[in-house]
Design a protein around this motif. Sequence first.
Motif, PDB file in Angstrom:
ATOM      1  N   ALA A  29       6.188 -33.506  12.517  1.00 37.61           N
ATOM      2  CA  ALA A  29       5.557 -32.359  13.181  1.00 37.61           C
ATOM      3  C   ALA A  29       4.479 -31.750  12.291  1.00 37.61           C
ATOM      4  CB  ALA A  29       6.609 -31.319  13.544  1.00 37.61           C
ATOM      5  N   LEU A  30       4.784 -31.615  11.008  1.00 35.10           N
ATOM      6  CA  LEU A  30       3.819 -31.047  10.071  1.00 35.10           C
ATOM      7  C   LEU A  30       2.561 -31.893   9.992  1.00 35.10           C
ATOM      8  CD1 LEU A  30       2.863 -29.219   7.772  1.00 35.10           C
ATOM      9  CD2 LEU A  30       4.305 -30.566   6.211  1.00 35.10           C
ATOM     10  N   TYR A  31       2.711 -33.210   9.846  1.00 34.20           N
ATOM     11  CA  TYR A  31       1.537 -34.072   9.750  1.00 34.20           C
ATOM     12  C   TYR A  31       0.721 -34.031  11.039  1.00 34.20           C
ATOM     13  CZ  TYR A  31       3.448 -36.237   5.465  1.00 34.20           C
ATOM     14  OH  TYR A  31       3.917 -36.474   4.208  1.00 34.20           O
ATOM     15  N   TRP A  33       0.596 -31.612  13.250  1.00 39.39           N
ATOM     16  CA  TRP A  33      -0.012 -30.279  13.338  1.00 39.39           C
ATOM     17  C   TRP A  33      -1.219 -30.174  12.410  1.00 39.39           C
ATOM     18  CZ3 TRP A  33      -0.270 -26.646   9.328  1.00 39.39           C
ATOM     19  CH2 TRP A  33      -0.646 -25.350   9.685  1.00 39.39           C
ATOM     20  N   ALA A  34      -1.044 -30.594  11.155  1.00 39.89           N
ATOM     21  CA  ALA A  34      -2.127 -30.477  10.177  1.00 39.89           C
ATOM     22  C   ALA A  34      -3.324 -31.343  10.565  1.00 39.89           C
ATOM     23  CB  ALA A  34      -1.618 -30.858   8.789  1.00 39.89           C
ATOM     24  N   PHE A  35      -3.060 -32.538  11.086  1.00 38.11           N
ATOM     25  CA  PHE A  35      -4.145 -33.434  11.498  1.00 38.11           C
ATOM     26  C   PHE A  35      -4.947 -32.808  12.640  1.00 38.11           C
ATOM     27  CE2 PHE A  35      -5.919 -37.075  13.816  1.00 38.11           C
ATOM     28  CZ  PHE A  35      -6.489 -37.805  12.785  1.00 38.11           C
ATOM     29  N   ALA A  36      -4.230 -32.254  13.617  1.00 35.67           N
ATOM     30  CA  ALA A  36      -4.926 -31.617  14.736  1.00 35.67           C
ATOM     31  C   ALA A  36      -5.736 -30.426  14.257  1.00 35.67           C
ATOM     32  CB  ALA A  36      -3.924 -31.186  15.805  1.00 35.67           C
ATOM     33  N   ARG A  37      -5.146 -29.596  13.415  1.00 38.68           N
ATOM     34  CA  ARG A  37      -5.862 -28.415  12.933  1.00 38.68           C
ATOM     35  C   ARG A  37      -7.065 -28.809  12.070  1.00 38.68           C
ATOM     36  NH1 ARG A  37      -3.861 -26.610  16.615  1.00 38.68           N
ATOM     37  NH2 ARG A  37      -2.087 -25.192  16.788  1.00 38.68           N
ATOM     38  N   HIS A  38      -6.910 -29.853  11.259  1.00 32.60           N
ATOM     39  CA  HIS A  38      -8.012 -30.311  10.403  1.00 32.60           C
ATOM     40  C   HIS A  38      -9.224 -30.698  11.240  1.00 32.60           C
ATOM     41  CE1 HIS A  38      -9.942 -32.401   6.971  1.00 32.60           C
ATOM     42  NE2 HIS A  38     -10.304 -33.298   7.876  1.00 32.60           N
ATOM     43  N   HIS A  39      -8.966 -31.360  12.373  1.00 36.76           N
ATOM     44  CA  HIS A  39     -10.054 -31.862  13.209  1.00 36.76           C
ATOM     45  C   HIS A  39     -10.437 -30.896  14.331  1.00 36.76           C
ATOM     46  CE1 HIS A  39     -10.340 -35.834  11.353  1.00 36.76           C
ATOM     47  NE2 HIS A  39      -9.019 -35.869  11.308  1.00 36.76           N
ATOM     48  N   LEU A 277       6.224 -35.552   0.929  1.00 39.27           N
ATOM     49  CA  LEU A 277       7.111 -36.693   1.190  1.00 39.27           C
ATOM     50  C   LEU A 277       6.364 -37.746   1.999  1.00 39.27           C
ATOM     51  CD1 LEU A 277      10.481 -34.923   2.093  1.00 39.27           C
ATOM     52  CD2 LEU A 277       9.881 -36.063  -0.044  1.00 39.27           C
ATOM     53  N   GLY A 278       5.377 -38.348   1.380  1.00 39.85           N
ATOM     54  CA  GLY A 278       4.625 -39.393   2.070  1.00 39.85           C
ATOM     55  C   GLY A 278       3.138 -39.147   2.125  1.00 39.85           C
ATOM     56  N   TRP A 279       2.672 -38.060   1.498  1.00 37.83           N
ATOM     57  CA  TRP A 279       1.237 -37.760   1.479  1.00 37.83           C
ATOM     58  C   TRP A 279       0.940 -37.020   0.189  1.00 37.83           C
ATOM     59  CZ3 TRP A 279      -1.097 -32.825   1.447  1.00 37.83           C
ATOM     60  CH2 TRP A 279      -2.484 -32.818   1.608  1.00 37.83           C
ATOM     61  N   SER A 280      -0.264 -37.181  -0.301  1.00 40.98           N
ATOM     62  CA  SER A 280      -0.634 -36.481  -1.528  1.00 40.98           C
ATOM     63  C   SER A 280      -2.105 -36.102  -1.483  1.00 40.98           C
ATOM     64  CB  SER A 280      -0.360 -37.352  -2.761  1.00 40.98           C
ATOM     65  OG  SER A 280      -1.144 -38.544  -2.697  1.00 40.98           O
ATOM     66  N   HIS A 281      -2.445 -35.098  -2.281  1.00 40.70           N
ATOM     67  CA  HIS A 281      -3.839 -34.725  -2.499  1.00 40.70           C
ATOM     68  C   HIS A 281      -4.047 -34.610  -4.002  1.00 40.70           C
ATOM     69  CE1 HIS A 281      -7.383 -32.039  -2.786  1.00 40.70           C
ATOM     70  NE2 HIS A 281      -7.778 -32.743  -1.745  1.00 40.70           N
ATOM     71  N   GLY A 282      -4.445 -35.721  -4.597  1.00 45.64           N
ATOM     72  CA  GLY A 282      -4.583 -35.759  -6.041  1.00 45.64           C
ATOM     73  C   GLY A 282      -3.260 -35.463  -6.707  1.00 45.64           C
ATOM     74  N   ASP A 283      -3.312 -34.593  -7.710  1.00 43.73           N
ATOM     75  CA  ASP A 283      -2.102 -34.213  -8.434  1.00 43.73           C
ATOM     76  C   ASP A 283      -1.588 -32.844  -8.002  1.00 43.73           C
ATOM     77  OD1 ASP A 283      -2.115 -36.565  -9.965  1.00 43.73           O
ATOM     78  OD2 ASP A 283      -3.505 -35.694 -11.428  1.00 43.73           O
ATOM     79  N   MET A 292      -3.593 -27.459   3.024  1.00 46.72           N
ATOM     80  CA  MET A 292      -3.193 -28.757   3.566  1.00 46.72           C
ATOM     81  C   MET A 292      -4.034 -29.104   4.780  1.00 46.72           C
ATOM     82  SD  MET A 292       0.403 -30.205   5.056  1.00 46.72           S
ATOM     83  CE  MET A 292       0.517 -31.960   5.454  1.00 46.72           C
ATOM     84  N   VAL A 293      -4.249 -28.147   5.657  1.00 47.99           N
ATOM     85  CA  VAL A 293      -5.077 -28.397   6.841  1.00 47.99           C
ATOM     86  C   VAL A 293      -6.478 -28.839   6.412  1.00 47.99           C
ATOM     87  CG1 VAL A 293      -6.264 -27.261   8.755  1.00 47.99           C
ATOM     88  CG2 VAL A 293      -3.807 -26.913   8.425  1.00 47.99           C
ATOM     89  N   ALA A 294      -7.016 -28.197   5.399  1.00 48.76           N
ATOM     90  CA  ALA A 294      -8.358 -28.555   4.933  1.00 48.76           C
ATOM     91  C   ALA A 294      -8.410 -29.972   4.374  1.00 48.76           C
ATOM     92  CB  ALA A 294      -8.816 -27.558   3.860  1.00 48.76           C
ATOM     93  N   TRP A 295      -7.292 -30.441   3.802  1.00 50.95           N
ATOM     94  CA  TRP A 295      -7.269 -31.752   3.137  1.00 50.95           C
ATOM     95  C   TRP A 295      -6.750 -32.877   4.021  1.00 50.95           C
ATOM     96  CZ3 TRP A 295      -4.194 -29.324  -1.495  1.00 50.95           C
ATOM     97  CH2 TRP A 295      -5.063 -28.530  -2.260  1.00 50.95           C
ATOM     98  N   PHE A 296      -5.949 -32.560   5.053  1.00 51.19           N
ATOM     99  CA  PHE A 296      -5.195 -33.601   5.750  1.00 51.19           C
ATOM    100  C   PHE A 296      -6.062 -34.249   6.846  1.00 51.19           C
ATOM    101  CE2 PHE A 296      -2.055 -35.604   8.457  1.00 51.19           C
ATOM    102  CZ  PHE A 296      -1.129 -36.071   7.546  1.00 51.19           C
ATOM    103  N   ASP A 297      -6.730 -35.336   6.466  1.00 50.96           N
ATOM    104  CA  ASP A 297      -7.586 -36.053   7.418  1.00 50.96           C
ATOM    105  C   ASP A 297      -6.949 -37.353   7.901  1.00 50.96           C
ATOM    106  OD1 ASP A 297      -7.714 -37.603   5.153  1.00 50.96           O
ATOM    107  OD2 ASP A 297      -9.900 -37.457   4.904  1.00 50.96           O
ATOM    108  N   GLY A 298      -5.681 -37.578   7.539  1.00 49.97           N
ATOM    109  CA  GLY A 298      -4.981 -38.794   7.950  1.00 49.97           C
ATOM    110  C   GLY A 298      -4.999 -39.890   6.898  1.00 49.97           C
ATOM    111  N   SER A 299      -5.748 -39.691   5.823  1.00 48.90           N
ATOM    112  CA  SER A 299      -5.752 -40.673   4.731  1.00 48.90           C
ATOM    113  C   SER A 299      -4.712 -40.273   3.691  1.00 48.90           C
ATOM    114  CB  SER A 299      -7.139 -40.747   4.088  1.00 48.90           C
ATOM    115  OG  SER A 299      -7.499 -39.494   3.531  1.00 48.90           O
ATOM    116  N   HIS A 300      -4.521 -41.140   2.706  1.00 51.35           N
ATOM    117  CA  HIS A 300      -3.579 -40.897   1.597  1.00 51.35           C
ATOM    118  C   HIS A 300      -2.138 -40.781   2.074  1.00 51.35           C
ATOM    119  CE1 HIS A 300      -7.050 -40.392  -0.981  1.00 51.35           C
ATOM    120  NE2 HIS A 300      -7.514 -39.476  -0.146  1.00 51.35           N
TER     121      HIS A 300
END
Length: 468
Positions: A29-31, A33-39, A277-283, A292-300
């Motif tokens: 649900a989080l992924y 939600w974040a993907f939709a909000r990012h785009h 738990l399955g996604w990262s943004h650098g360190d 997270m919304v700003a970073w979560f474009d479906g990659s990584h």
Amino acid sequence: MSASAFNKVRTRIAPSPTGFLHLGTARTALYSWAFARHHGGEFVLRIEDTDVARSTQDSVDQILAAMHWLGLDYDDGPIYQLQRLDRYREVVDGMLAAGTAYRCYTTPDELNAMKAAQEARGEKRRYDGTWRPEPGKVLPPVPTGVTPVIRFKNPLDGDVQWDDLVKGSINISNREIDDLIIVRADGIPTYNFAVVVDDWDMQISHVFRGDEHVNNTPWQINIFRALGAPLPQFGHLPIILGDDGLKLSKRRGAVSVTAYADNGYLPEAMLNYLSRLGWSHGDDELFTAEQMVAWFDGSHLSKSPAQWDPAKLDWVNAQYIKQADDGRLAAWLVERLGQEGLDVSTERLVPMVRLYKDRCATQLQLAEWVRLHFVRPEISDADRAQHLTDAVRPAVQALAQRLDALQDWDAPSISAVFKACLAEFGLKMPQLAIPVRVLACGRSQTPSVDAVLALFDKKVLVERLQAY
């Protein structure tokens, strides 16, 4: 057909109300939600309640409560599949007319016997196509008293291929899958059919879901194509493993999202932990939902299973508790203590929160610290034997008398009384402070003793010290 066929990004979460919203579904649900909000898209909540025997309203309520607690707001929903039965019948009627679905009169007993015989011959267990219409084929006579199921007429040849957002290219031969039942004998659609109609009608452009759905995807893609519907892009997320290395699930080892709320975790900490738990943004370890919304474009997105680590969750939650507004934490404590019959004001609790929160991984631990000011603690035999000796009793009694006579009830005044007693009895601070802590708080270690005692009602504290 790719997601370019859609006007905007639309994602969904579609839990089944046969139990609580567990951690894997919450991460999905989080992924989503974040993907939709990012785009700049939309997020849909759908309740897949066609399992009538196992679905409950309590589960629905728990799912909605968990989504609300996590702050995963949705633009459409909740949409219930059982309210869409007429739509499913309409689509099935069209498929029967088009020849992409057919009625099958094979009974469950016949199907079990068929698959047992296949297994005995070393063949793959599958429906043998007895009722599948083909040019020139004569079907058996329709038996009386048998209500048919409806099967999808899956292509016999070719492959199903898709570029998974997580796993990359996946290719499965149509020869590996048989003609799926899409409507049961009772008229209720099955999962793989209803989900396609729903995603089509709701214009879902991207589907994030668990690894266990990979085997369902070829059927679904073929049904999409049979309906002439645009295909969403699929992303299959790896499983979450428990402490024992086995998969977390509703039936094994998983804990409901609302249980974490009840146990004093903050929703922003849970979102932060789930996101990793399955996604990262650098360190980056700690970040807000907005980040997270700003970073979560479906990659990584990781292809490997994630490991649930309660200690890491506690660490993350502790960082958020340290940063949390004291009034907010106090308000939670008012409700929690109220459930125990303790009527305490937010104003009374705010200074306690300020003193104790840096020591706490959860709000429950914070409640344990705060509660000791209102409920006489149990003193362990070990602490009593080690710290409450006859030698220090006179100093404690003298301290109690001086505290009782204090006009200004604050940490500096209490500290001055301590110093006077230490000088009078020739003691060092730990020799007096530890027995006082044990008598007042039931524990030998606390923050600065004068700060702790200042938060007590003076009468309560003096009574505890005098009970030495």
